[in-house]
Enzyme design. Structure first.
Site, PDB file in Angstrom:
ATOM      1  N   GLY A  38       0.405  -2.388  12.226  1.00 22.48           N
ATOM      2  CA  GLY A  38      -0.235  -3.690  12.363  1.00 22.48           C
ATOM      3  C   GLY A  38      -1.652  -3.694  11.832  1.00 22.48           C
ATOM      4  N   GLU A  59      -1.695  -6.900   7.501  1.00 25.85           N
ATOM      5  CA  GLU A  59      -0.341  -6.728   8.018  1.00 25.85           C
ATOM      6  C   GLU A  59      -0.112  -7.642   9.218  1.00 25.85           C
ATOM      7  OE1 GLU A  59       2.681  -6.390   7.947  1.00 25.85           O
ATOM      8  OE2 GLU A  59       3.031  -4.233   7.669  1.00 25.85           O
ATOM      9  N   HIS A  68       0.826  -1.209   0.000  1.00 23.20           N
ATOM     10  CA  HIS A  68       0.000   0.000   0.000  1.00 23.20           C
ATOM     11  C   HIS A  68       0.863   1.262   0.000  1.00 23.20           C
ATOM     12  CE1 HIS A  68       0.979   0.868   4.209  1.00 23.20           C
ATOM     13  NE2 HIS A  68       0.836  -0.432   4.433  1.00 23.20           N
ATOM     14  N   ASN A 121       2.686   5.345   8.734  1.00 19.09           N
ATOM     15  CA  ASN A 121       4.003   5.290   8.092  1.00 19.09           C
ATOM     16  C   ASN A 121       4.677   6.655   8.234  1.00 19.09           C
ATOM     17  OD1 ASN A 121       2.805   3.285   5.331  1.00 19.09           O
ATOM     18  ND2 ASN A 121       3.922   2.572   7.133  1.00 19.09           N
TER      19      ASN A 121
END
Length: 250
Positions: A22, A87, A9, A15
């Site tokens: 997670g 994730e 992604h 980020n």
């Protein structure tokens, strides 16, 4: 020969903030949306079309997929969403800043938490509101299958059934497949495809929003793989991913 395209992604809000994400359902930043759009334009320019696409059930992967397909003028592409592509679950680390955590516990410990194949962070308490059992999107998943934390080995064990039961059969049937997922769920797939050792997988860095093409033989073993796009940009993005878990230097 078959082709499979994998794509992490685009940049998410956490980020950007360098937080352990997670299963927390954060959205893309404007940069992440632009990465997804550029990825779609690149795929279209290179002549890629898809019969089927998959994503996790987390919005940063779903939105990346939709933006990329929109840029390809291919919003009609059938899409399958599955929690097994989520994730890696980071347990009690979810929401913590990676650099601050490294400053507190040391770079080596954070690298172990981030990448060690068989060591998981401390799990969420069963009554923690962040536990996936409280999230309606997982209501049909048996409670014992929902993680409170995961190491990469756990993520591999979660992802591979979806590869074996859905993605691989689709590829063998001649369908052109795009998968939009996450750093560690894609790491799990790549470990399987390339037969990467438990130790070596720690060093694999997957940049956000960059299409990764796998050419596969009739047994779905890799012939070769490569990123689409500018090589220098991809190398810089990989280096940025590698640096995320390090303490900031004064």
């Amino acid at each position: 020969m078959y082709k499979l395209v994998l794509m992490r992604h685009g940049e998410s809000q956490w980020n950007l903030e360098n937080r352990f994400t997670g299963w927390t359902d954060v959205d893309l930043t404007e940069v992440g949306r632009e990465q997804a759009r550029r990825a779609g334009e690149l795929l279209k320019r290179e002549g890629y079309t898809f019969d089927l696409a998959y994503a996790s059930v987390l919005k940063r992967a779903i939105r990346t997929l939709w933006i990329a397909l929109d840029a390809m003028d291919a919003m009609y592409t059938p899409v399958g969403l599955n929690w097994r592509l989520n994730e890696r679950h980071y347990g009690q680390l979810q929401g913590l800043n990676k650099a601050e955590t490294a400053a507190k516990y040391g770079d080596e410990q954070v690298l172990i938490w981030r990448r060690a194949y068989a060591i998981a962070p401390e799990p969420l308490d069963i009554d923690d509101p962040r536990h996936p059992r409280f999230d309606s999107r997982y209501a049909k998943i048996p409670a014992e299958q929902l993680p409170a934390t995961e190491c990469l080995r756990d993520t591999v064990a979660r992802v591979l059934p979806f590869w074996n039961e859905s993605i691989a059969p689709a590829i063998r049937a001649g369908r052109r497949v795009l998968v939009a997922a996450h750093g560690n769920s894609l790491r799990a797939l790549i470990k399987h495809l390339d037969n990467i050792s438990d130790d070596a997988i720690v060093e694999l860095n997957i940049p956000t929003g960059q299409p990764l093409v796998y050419e596969l033989d009739e047994n779905l073993r890799p012939i070769r793989h490569y990123y689409l796009g500018d090589a220098a940009e991809i190398e810089a993005a990989m280096a940025a991913v590698a640096a995320q878990g390090k303490a900031k230097k004064d």
